[in-house]
Design a protein around this motif. Sequence first.
Motif, PDB file in Angstrom:
ATOM      1  N   GLN A  58       0.693  -1.190  -0.030  1.00 25.43           N
ATOM      2  CA  GLN A  58       0.207   0.067   0.007  1.00 25.43           C
ATOM      3  C   GLN A  58       0.916   1.075   0.013  1.00 25.43           C
ATOM      4  O   GLN A  58       1.932   1.212   0.610  1.00 25.43           O
ATOM      5  CB  GLN A  58      -0.994   0.083   1.237  1.00 25.43           C
ATOM      6  CG  GLN A  58      -1.933  -1.175   1.414  1.00 25.43           C
ATOM      7  CD  GLN A  58      -2.785  -1.214   0.271  1.00 25.43           C
ATOM      8  OE1 GLN A  58      -3.127  -0.102  -0.427  1.00 25.43           O
ATOM      9  NE2 GLN A  58      -3.706  -2.329   0.443  1.00 25.43           N
ATOM     10  N   HIS A  59       0.395   2.304  -0.585  1.00 23.03           N
ATOM     11  CA  HIS A  59       1.144   3.510  -0.806  1.00 23.03           C
ATOM     12  C   HIS A  59       0.774   4.483   0.507  1.00 23.03           C
ATOM     13  O   HIS A  59      -0.176   4.193   1.091  1.00 23.03           O
ATOM     14  CB  HIS A  59       0.693   4.322  -1.954  1.00 23.03           C
ATOM     15  CG  HIS A  59       1.705   5.468  -2.377  1.00 23.03           C
ATOM     16  ND1 HIS A  59       1.163   6.632  -1.795  1.00 23.03           N
ATOM     17  CD2 HIS A  59       2.728   5.602  -2.949  1.00 23.03           C
ATOM     18  CE1 HIS A  59       2.274   7.626  -2.342  1.00 23.03           C
ATOM     19  NE2 HIS A  59       3.110   6.894  -2.785  1.00 23.03           N
ATOM     20  N   PHE A  60       1.813   5.236   1.011  1.00 20.94           N
ATOM     21  CA  PHE A  60       1.341   6.302   2.112  1.00 20.94           C
ATOM     22  C   PHE A  60       0.146   6.938   1.955  1.00 20.94           C
ATOM     23  O   PHE A  60      -0.758   6.871   2.857  1.00 20.94           O
ATOM     24  CB  PHE A  60       2.421   7.298   2.202  1.00 20.94           C
ATOM     25  CG  PHE A  60       2.386   8.123   3.321  1.00 20.94           C
ATOM     26  CD1 PHE A  60       2.664   7.963   4.400  1.00 20.94           C
ATOM     27  CD2 PHE A  60       1.740   9.477   2.881  1.00 20.94           C
ATOM     28  CE1 PHE A  60       2.271   8.954   5.488  1.00 20.94           C
ATOM     29  CE2 PHE A  60       1.431  10.229   4.040  1.00 20.94           C
ATOM     30  CZ  PHE A  60       1.853   9.944   5.317  1.00 20.94           C
ATOM     31  N   SER A  61      -0.324   7.150   0.579  1.00 18.27           N
ATOM     32  CA  SER A  61      -1.486   7.976   0.443  1.00 18.27           C
ATOM     33  C   SER A  61      -2.660   6.996   0.702  1.00 18.27           C
ATOM     34  O   SER A  61      -3.568   7.634   1.332  1.00 18.27           O
ATOM     35  CB  SER A  61      -1.753   8.565  -1.142  1.00 18.27           C
ATOM     36  OG  SER A  61      -1.737   7.548  -1.996  1.00 18.27           O
ATOM     37  N   TYR A  62      -2.547   5.858   0.463  1.00 24.34           N
ATOM     38  CA  TYR A  62      -3.871   4.718   0.909  1.00 24.34           C
ATOM     39  C   TYR A  62      -3.882   4.819   2.425  1.00 24.34           C
ATOM     40  O   TYR A  62      -4.968   4.710   3.041  1.00 24.34           O
ATOM     41  CB  TYR A  62      -3.411   3.284   0.479  1.00 24.34           C
ATOM     42  CG  TYR A  62      -4.297   2.546   1.084  1.00 24.34           C
ATOM     43  CD1 TYR A  62      -5.538   2.165   0.336  1.00 24.34           C
ATOM     44  CD2 TYR A  62      -4.032   1.771   1.999  1.00 24.34           C
ATOM     45  CE1 TYR A  62      -6.252   1.134   0.993  1.00 24.34           C
ATOM     46  CE2 TYR A  62      -4.741   0.855   2.495  1.00 24.34           C
ATOM     47  CZ  TYR A  62      -6.004   0.567   2.084  1.00 24.34           C
ATOM     48  OH  TYR A  62      -6.989  -0.436   2.698  1.00 24.34           O
ATOM     49  N   LYS A  69      -3.014   7.279   4.514  1.00 23.60           N
ATOM     50  CA  LYS A  69      -3.594   8.399   5.044  1.00 23.60           C
ATOM     51  C   LYS A  69      -5.037   8.490   4.981  1.00 23.60           C
ATOM     52  O   LYS A  69      -5.694   8.592   5.884  1.00 23.60           O
ATOM     53  CB  LYS A  69      -2.929   9.487   4.351  1.00 23.60           C
ATOM     54  CG  LYS A  69      -3.377  10.880   4.871  1.00 23.60           C
ATOM     55  CD  LYS A  69      -2.631  11.901   4.210  1.00 23.60           C
ATOM     56  CE  LYS A  69      -3.275  13.503   4.442  1.00 23.60           C
ATOM     57  NZ  LYS A  69      -2.580  14.412   3.669  1.00 23.60           N
ATOM     58  N   GLU A  70      -5.444   7.935   3.945  1.00 26.39           N
ATOM     59  CA  GLU A  70      -6.900   8.043   3.508  1.00 26.39           C
ATOM     60  C   GLU A  70      -7.642   7.032   4.393  1.00 26.39           C
ATOM     61  O   GLU A  70      -8.673   7.166   5.011  1.00 26.39           O
ATOM     62  CB  GLU A  70      -7.237   7.807   2.067  1.00 26.39           C
ATOM     63  CG  GLU A  70      -8.640   7.793   1.692  1.00 26.39           C
ATOM     64  CD  GLU A  70      -8.888   7.496   0.064  1.00 26.39           C
ATOM     65  OE1 GLU A  70      -9.892   6.777  -0.020  1.00 26.39           O
ATOM     66  OE2 GLU A  70      -7.925   7.882  -0.819  1.00 26.39           O
ATOM     67  N   SER A  71      -7.134   5.678   4.547  1.00 25.97           N
ATOM     68  CA  SER A  71      -7.718   4.677   5.087  1.00 25.97           C
ATOM     69  C   SER A  71      -7.678   4.679   6.727  1.00 25.97           C
ATOM     70  O   SER A  71      -8.735   4.729   7.417  1.00 25.97           O
ATOM     71  CB  SER A  71      -6.940   3.341   4.947  1.00 25.97           C
ATOM     72  OG  SER A  71      -7.563   2.167   5.386  1.00 25.97           O
ATOM     73  N   GLU A 108      -0.659  13.087   9.185  1.00 29.85           N
ATOM     74  CA  GLU A 108       0.394  12.490   8.467  1.00 29.85           C
ATOM     75  C   GLU A 108       1.816  12.347   9.339  1.00 29.85           C
ATOM     76  O   GLU A 108       2.184  11.260   9.326  1.00 29.85           O
ATOM     77  CB  GLU A 108       1.114  13.527   7.449  1.00 29.85           C
ATOM     78  CG  GLU A 108       0.160  13.527   6.168  1.00 29.85           C
ATOM     79  CD  GLU A 108       1.001  14.314   4.911  1.00 29.85           C
ATOM     80  OE1 GLU A 108       2.332  14.665   5.160  1.00 29.85           O
ATOM     81  OE2 GLU A 108       0.159  14.382   4.016  1.00 29.85           O
ATOM     82  N   ARG A 148       6.208   9.828   2.591  1.00 25.22           N
ATOM     83  CA  ARG A 148       5.047  10.332   1.975  1.00 25.22           C
ATOM     84  C   ARG A 148       5.101   9.565   0.440  1.00 25.22           C
ATOM     85  O   ARG A 148       3.980   9.562  -0.195  1.00 25.22           O
ATOM     86  CB  ARG A 148       4.986  11.823   1.541  1.00 25.22           C
ATOM     87  CG  ARG A 148       4.565  12.307   3.286  1.00 25.22           C
ATOM     88  CD  ARG A 148       4.631  14.065   3.248  1.00 25.22           C
ATOM     89  NE  ARG A 148       4.288  14.374   4.401  1.00 25.22           N
ATOM     90  CZ  ARG A 148       5.325  14.568   5.420  1.00 25.22           C
ATOM     91  NH1 ARG A 148       6.806  14.280   4.904  1.00 25.22           N
ATOM     92  NH2 ARG A 148       5.103  14.973   6.612  1.00 25.22           N
ATOM     93  N   LYS A 149       6.263   9.362  -0.018  1.00 23.54           N
ATOM     94  CA  LYS A 149       6.277   8.836  -1.549  1.00 23.54           C
ATOM     95  C   LYS A 149       6.580   7.338  -1.461  1.00 23.54           C
ATOM     96  O   LYS A 149       6.788   6.781  -2.658  1.00 23.54           O
ATOM     97  CB  LYS A 149       7.422   9.798  -2.450  1.00 23.54           C
ATOM     98  CG  LYS A 149       8.698   9.641  -1.646  1.00 23.54           C
ATOM     99  CD  LYS A 149       9.707  10.715  -2.352  1.00 23.54           C
ATOM    100  CE  LYS A 149      10.833  10.946  -1.768  1.00 23.54           C
ATOM    101  NZ  LYS A 149      11.734  11.932  -2.228  1.00 23.54           N
ATOM    102  N   TYR A 173       5.832   2.988  -0.526  1.00 21.95           N
ATOM    103  CA  TYR A 173       4.910   1.870  -0.594  1.00 21.95           C
ATOM    104  C   TYR A 173       5.368   1.100   0.646  1.00 21.95           C
ATOM    105  O   TYR A 173       6.704   1.042   0.902  1.00 21.95           O
ATOM    106  CB  TYR A 173       4.710   1.045  -1.762  1.00 21.95           C
ATOM    107  CG  TYR A 173       4.203   1.717  -3.135  1.00 21.95           C
ATOM    108  CD1 TYR A 173       2.947   1.529  -3.421  1.00 21.95           C
ATOM    109  CD2 TYR A 173       5.164   2.614  -3.662  1.00 21.95           C
ATOM    110  CE1 TYR A 173       2.244   2.128  -4.428  1.00 21.95           C
ATOM    111  CE2 TYR A 173       4.595   3.191  -4.964  1.00 21.95           C
ATOM    112  CZ  TYR A 173       3.206   2.947  -5.111  1.00 21.95           C
ATOM    113  OH  TYR A 173       2.778   3.358  -6.337  1.00 21.95           O
TER     114      TYR A 173
END
Length: 83
Positions: free
Chosen positions: A16-20, A22-24, A29, A66-67, A69
């Motif tokens: 999973q990517h960091f953005s996932y 954060k959203e999940s 952050e 942040r960039k 996985y």
Amino acid sequence: MTDEEFDVIDELYFVQHFSYLKESLGWEEQLILQTLSSLQEKGYIKCLTAPDEEVFEKIDLLEQGRKLYFLATKKGLMEHNAL
């Protein structure tokens, strides 16, 4: 394993990517990055630059997380499932 570490590992059975995360998780952050850093220190997660490109050298997750996985390691999953 802290409650936060448990929750992050729960999301990392697959890459999973960091953005996932954060959203999940819906967390700040900084809390995610600190938790990932703690998990990395314990050997509970792998860091990747792409879904199939693991990073083997030490990474400062507070700066670069942040960039990236992430994926739980076998050790991390065993600890997670023991609780």
